[in-house]
Design an enzyme around this catalytic site. Structure first.
Site, PDB file in Angstrom:
ATOM      1  N   ASP A  67       2.817   2.004   6.874  1.00  0.00           N
ATOM      2  CA  ASP A  67       1.694   1.404   6.147  1.00  0.00           C
ATOM      3  C   ASP A  67       2.019   0.028   5.585  1.00  0.00           C
ATOM      4  OD1 ASP A  67       3.475   2.475   4.310  1.00  0.00           O
ATOM      5  OD2 ASP A  67       2.132   4.051   3.634  1.00  0.00           O
ATOM      6  N   ASN A 136       0.222  12.993  -5.425  1.00  0.00           N
ATOM      7  CA  ASN A 136      -1.041  13.657  -5.087  1.00  0.00           C
ATOM      8  C   ASN A 136      -1.000  14.280  -3.686  1.00  0.00           C
ATOM      9  OD1 ASN A 136      -1.170  11.464  -3.396  1.00  0.00           O
ATOM     10  ND2 ASN A 136      -2.996  10.542  -4.301  1.00  0.00           N
ATOM     11  N   HIS A 138      -0.106  12.712  -0.895  1.00  0.00           N
ATOM     12  CA  HIS A 138      -0.378  11.822   0.234  1.00  0.00           C
ATOM     13  C   HIS A 138       0.874  11.604   1.078  1.00  0.00           C
ATOM     14  CE1 HIS A 138       0.461   7.840  -2.225  1.00  0.00           C
ATOM     15  NE2 HIS A 138       1.541   8.195  -1.569  1.00  0.00           N
ATOM     16  N   GLU A 143      -4.707   9.500   1.573  1.00  0.00           N
ATOM     17  CA  GLU A 143      -4.968  10.051   0.252  1.00  0.00           C
ATOM     18  C   GLU A 143      -5.764  11.357   0.366  1.00  0.00           C
ATOM     19  OE1 GLU A 143      -3.389   8.734  -2.008  1.00  0.00           O
ATOM     20  OE2 GLU A 143      -3.649   6.585  -2.253  1.00  0.00           O
TER      21      GLU A 143
HETATM   22  C1  F6R Z   1       5.117   4.480   1.772  1.00  0.00           C
HETATM   23  C2  F6R Z   1       4.473   5.765   1.950  1.00  0.00           C
HETATM   24  C3  F6R Z   1       4.072   6.590   0.768  1.00  0.00           C
HETATM   25  C4  F6R Z   1       5.276   6.946  -0.105  1.00  0.00           C
HETATM   26  C5  F6R Z   1       4.838   7.765  -1.302  1.00  0.00           C
HETATM   27  C6  F6R Z   1       5.999   8.085  -2.213  1.00  0.00           C
HETATM   28  O1  F6R Z   1       5.380   3.892   3.024  1.00  0.00           O
HETATM   29  O2  F6R Z   1       4.249   6.138   3.049  1.00  0.00           O
HETATM   30  O3  F6R Z   1       3.463   7.770   1.219  1.00  0.00           O
HETATM   31  O4  F6R Z   1       6.201   7.658   0.662  1.00  0.00           O
HETATM   32  O5  F6R Z   1       3.874   7.072  -2.030  1.00  0.00           O
HETATM   33  O6  F6R Z   1       6.459   6.911  -2.814  1.00  0.00           O
HETATM   34  P1  F6R Z   1       7.810   6.877  -3.614  1.00  0.00           P
HETATM   35  O7  F6R Z   1       8.895   7.140  -2.636  1.00  0.00           O
HETATM   36  O8  F6R Z   1       7.885   5.495  -4.201  1.00  0.00           O
HETATM   37  O9  F6R Z   1       7.723   7.943  -4.654  1.00  0.00           O
END
Ligand code: F6R
Length: 245
Positions: A67, A136, A138, A143
């Site tokens: 992403d 959440n 995701h 989301e």
């Molecule tokens: C980022 C991504 C997101 C993160 C998630 C957890 O490329 O795909 O799904 O893996 O938001 O983020 P952290 O690791 O910062 O807790």
């Protein structure tokens, strides 16, 4: 699904490096799916160490990131392009022409998403996908409420995701409202998936991923339908599932 509980973040990162390094070395032309965020940084550090010692090489690897924030040019300090250069690519022997990250300031984001998915498919899909998970539930920026059928697409970020990610920006108002993400369908095309999670704040998401309904309220629950997933979590993230698995 394989489930590993490690003591802490360091242990989680070490286990992930141990499980992935040989695969990366052995599969010629591996297609690696990569995530950003705090979670995979320890794994990337381990890969860098191994690469510097000559134990791991990314020479033949091609990468696709999950992403990118919409509206941020790649040079922006908080773009995922910058993150990947700083946390991994600058320090390993990857050919920069083999790196793919969605372009945050593409003039036609919808068309760019289609191109991204087409290129992914043309390469034969991701061999090994690294994932983190949001509080959440995701994965990527899919989301809660996202269709399981989506391929790479533009998403509106959930407000709680913006708030969580505002720690990297000066102010919440600077956090983009939209992003480009590989969809749940794109992620499910990967031949193998390794999801990492660390800390108590992820424990509810891990619980719902493993024991909740398989539905779009918890996007990561779709992983229960995939034949080759490993989850590596630390004790904090495992707090709500310990004793049940
Ligand atoms: C980022 C991504 C997101 C993160 C998630 C957890 O490329 O795909 O799904 O893996 O938001 O983020 P952290 O690791 O910062 O807790």
């Amino acid at each position: 699904m394989k489930f590993y509980i490690e003591k802490d973040y360091k242990g989680m990162s070490r286990k992930a490096a141990d499980l992935t390094a040989d695969k990366i070395n052995q599969k010629k032309g591996m297609i690696l799916g990569l995530a950003t965020g705090s979670t995979p940084i320890g794994l990337y550090q381990k890969w860098i160490e191994k690469c510097k010692k000559g134990e791991l090489s990314f020479r033949d690897v091609k990468t696709f990131n999950l992403d990118e924030y919409l509206g941020l040019p790649k040079e922006h300090s908080q773009s995922y392009w910058t993150f990947m250069q700083e946390q991994l690519f600058q320090h390993i022997d990857i050919d920069p022409t083999n790196v793919r990250i969605p372009c945050g300031d593409h003039e036609d984001p919808e068309e760019h998403c289609k191109e991204y998915e087409r290129e992914l498919d043309a390469c034969g899909g991701v061999d090994l996908q690294i994932l983190g998970i949001g509080r959440n539930g995701h994965i990527g920026f899919n989301e809660p409420g996202e269709s399981f059928e989506n391929e790479t697409h533009v998403v509106r970020l959930a407000e709680d995701t913006r708030v969580v990610n505002s720690r990297f920006f000066d102010d919440l108002s600077e956090v983009p409202t939209h992003a480009i993400t590989m969809g749940l369908k794109s992620i499910m095309k990967a031949k193998e998936i390794i999801l990492l999670a660390s800390g108590d704040e992820k424990s509810e998401a891990i619980y719902r991923t493993l024991f909740g309904e398989i539905d779009s309220d918890t996007p990561a629950s779709i992983l229960r339908l995939h034949p080759n997933v490993s989850m590596i979590v630390d004790e904090g993230a495992a707090a709500k599932v310990k004793g049940q698995i």
